[in-house]
Design a protein around this motif. Structure first.
Motif, PDB file in Angstrom:
ATOM      1  N   HIS A  43       0.817  -1.223   0.000  1.00 18.91           N
ATOM      2  CA  HIS A  43       0.000   0.000   0.000  1.00 18.91           C
ATOM      3  C   HIS A  43       0.847   1.267   0.000  1.00 18.91           C
ATOM      4  N   CYS A  44       1.943   1.222  -0.800  1.00 16.73           N
ATOM      5  CA  CYS A  44       2.836   2.386  -0.982  1.00 16.73           C
ATOM      6  C   CYS A  44       3.406   2.895   0.340  1.00 16.73           C
ATOM      7  N   ASN A  52       4.288   6.559   6.848  1.00 13.66           N
ATOM      8  CA  ASN A  52       4.301   7.408   5.652  1.00 13.66           C
ATOM      9  C   ASN A  52       3.863   6.625   4.414  1.00 13.66           C
ATOM     10  N   ILE A  53       3.088   7.291   3.576  1.00 11.97           N
ATOM     11  CA  ILE A  53       2.655   6.753   2.291  1.00 11.97           C
ATOM     12  C   ILE A  53       3.394   7.499   1.194  1.00 11.97           C
ATOM     13  N   GLU A  54       4.080   6.759   0.323  1.00 12.05           N
ATOM     14  CA  GLU A  54       4.898   7.374  -0.720  1.00 12.05           C
ATOM     15  C   GLU A  54       4.599   6.722  -2.070  1.00 12.05           C
ATOM     16  N   GLU A  80      -8.197   5.218   5.121  1.00 11.48           N
ATOM     17  CA  GLU A  80      -7.708   6.169   6.118  1.00 11.48           C
ATOM     18  C   GLU A  80      -6.190   6.128   6.236  1.00 11.48           C
ATOM     19  N   ARG A  81      -5.610   4.930   6.224  1.00  7.99           N
ATOM     20  CA  ARG A  81      -4.171   4.833   6.425  1.00  7.99           C
ATOM     21  C   ARG A  81      -3.376   5.450   5.278  1.00  7.99           C
ATOM     22  N   SER A  82      -3.959   5.453   4.079  1.00  8.54           N
ATOM     23  CA  SER A  82      -3.258   5.980   2.911  1.00  8.54           C
ATOM     24  C   SER A  82      -3.743   7.359   2.501  1.00  8.54           C
ATOM     25  N   GLY A  83      -4.762   7.866   3.199  1.00  5.82           N
ATOM     26  CA  GLY A  83      -5.266   9.197   2.901  1.00  5.82           C
ATOM     27  C   GLY A  83      -6.597   9.154   2.181  1.00  5.82           C
ATOM     28  N   LYS A  84      -7.638   9.621   2.865  1.00  3.88           N
ATOM     29  CA  LYS A  84      -8.948   9.665   2.220  1.00  3.88           C
ATOM     30  C   LYS A  84      -8.863  10.547   0.972  1.00  3.88           C
ATOM     31  N   GLY A  85      -9.414  10.041  -0.099  1.00  2.98           N
ATOM     32  CA  GLY A  85      -9.329  10.766  -1.362  1.00  2.98           C
ATOM     33  C   GLY A  85      -8.114  10.395  -2.190  1.00  2.98           C
ATOM     34  N   VAL A  86      -7.245   9.524  -1.662  1.00  2.46           N
ATOM     35  CA  VAL A  86      -6.065   9.075  -2.409  1.00  2.46           C
ATOM     36  C   VAL A  86      -6.359   7.717  -3.035  1.00  2.46           C
ATOM     37  N   ASP A  87      -6.439   7.694  -4.339  1.00  6.37           N
ATOM     38  CA  ASP A  87      -6.656   6.473  -5.104  1.00  6.37           C
ATOM     39  C   ASP A  87      -5.292   6.050  -5.645  1.00  6.37           C
TER      40      ASP A  87
END
Length: 268
Positions: A43-44, A52-54, A80-87
């Motif tokens: 999951h990046c 951190n998500i990268e 949630e862990r990767s950011g709502k709105g992040v596809d």
């Protein structure tokens, strides 16, 4: 035998993106070279980077290798862990200039989690199948994402990404369903992913009856530091449609907890 719950309906939870197209390298009028990658992207989330998500770190790995087709596993969409709105599937497609198809496996933290494919060729058709889980032992729902593309004039293939379960009993029935849906396909097919199975396992030997692994003595893919086993594979349907040129494991130790695999194939 206890009745197995086999779900194979096409899900409505799929996503597709049409981006710029980069043409396949033609070697002559009768064959074309394809570069295929499979990558479990965690999951990046780089394992050494805390929470951190990268997404850009994964995109850099892909762009450095310039594959024509990519099978991705452990992809987050709006969690949630990767950011709502992040596809993540959409973002990786944008950062690599590729088309994509996402196949949801489970709900996760308010979003979706599953597998995806990236393609430099326009996606003509796409399909998602839910893979079965034996209710007697349980397990996480897994899926397979498959697309149909034209890699050159008159050369149409199926490319698929999957991520099999951790439990051997589930992997066995999941492999059977994959062969059921794609084993008799008239189109050449490439299947890639995280099989959670070693080369000498019953599951990989079962796939060997229908598919040819791009390498028999494959480099280890996990863990990224001092890897000691291979569970990530690229394979193609038996027959004379494909020839393997080379298969490499990329020594990229930051972006994910798996090493990516790149296979160069020739399609006749």
């Amino acid at each position: 035998m206890k009745k197995l719950i086999i779900l194979f309906l096409i899900s409505i939870t799929t996503y597709a993106y049409e981006g710029p197209v980069r043409p396949v390298t033609l070697t002559n009028q009768k064959s074309a070279k394809l570069r295929v990658m499979t990558y479990n992207i965690h999951h990046c989330n780089p394992p050494s980077a805390g929470n951190n998500i990268e997404v850009d770190a994964i995109a850099r790995v892909i762009n450095q290798e310039k594959p024509d087709l990519v099978a991705l596993q452990e992809v987050d969409v709006n969690t949630e862990r990767s950011g709502k709105g992040v596809d993540q599937a959409n973002e990786l497609a944008r950062l690599t200039g590729m088309h994509y198809f996402f196949s949801k496996a489970i709900d996760h933290q308010g979003g979706d989690y599953g597998v995806a494919v990236l393609s430099r060729f326009p996606i003509l058709e796409s399909v998602r199948y839910t893979l079965p889980v034996d209710p007697a032992i349980g397990g996480e729902i897994r899926t397979i994402a498959a697309i149909t593309v034209d890699v050159a004039k008159g050369k149409r293939i199926v490319f698929a990404s999957t991520h099999l379960d951790l439990k051997e009993e589930n992997r066995t029935i999941q492999s059977e369903l994959i062969i059921k849906h794609f084993g008799d396909s008239k189109l050449p097919m490439i299947l890639a992913g995280d099989f959670n199975a070693l080369p000498d396992s019953k599951v990989i030997q079962y796939f060997d009856k229908t598919f040819v692994r791009s390498c028999q003595e494959c480099g280890f893919t996990i863990p990224v530091k001092n890897p000691n086993r291979v569970i990530d594979f690229v394979m193609y349907k038996s027959g004379d449609a494909f020839e393997n040129v080379s298969t490499r494991v990329i020594d990229e130790q930051y972006a994910s907890d798996h090493l990516p695999v790149v296979a160069d194939l020739t399609i006749k």
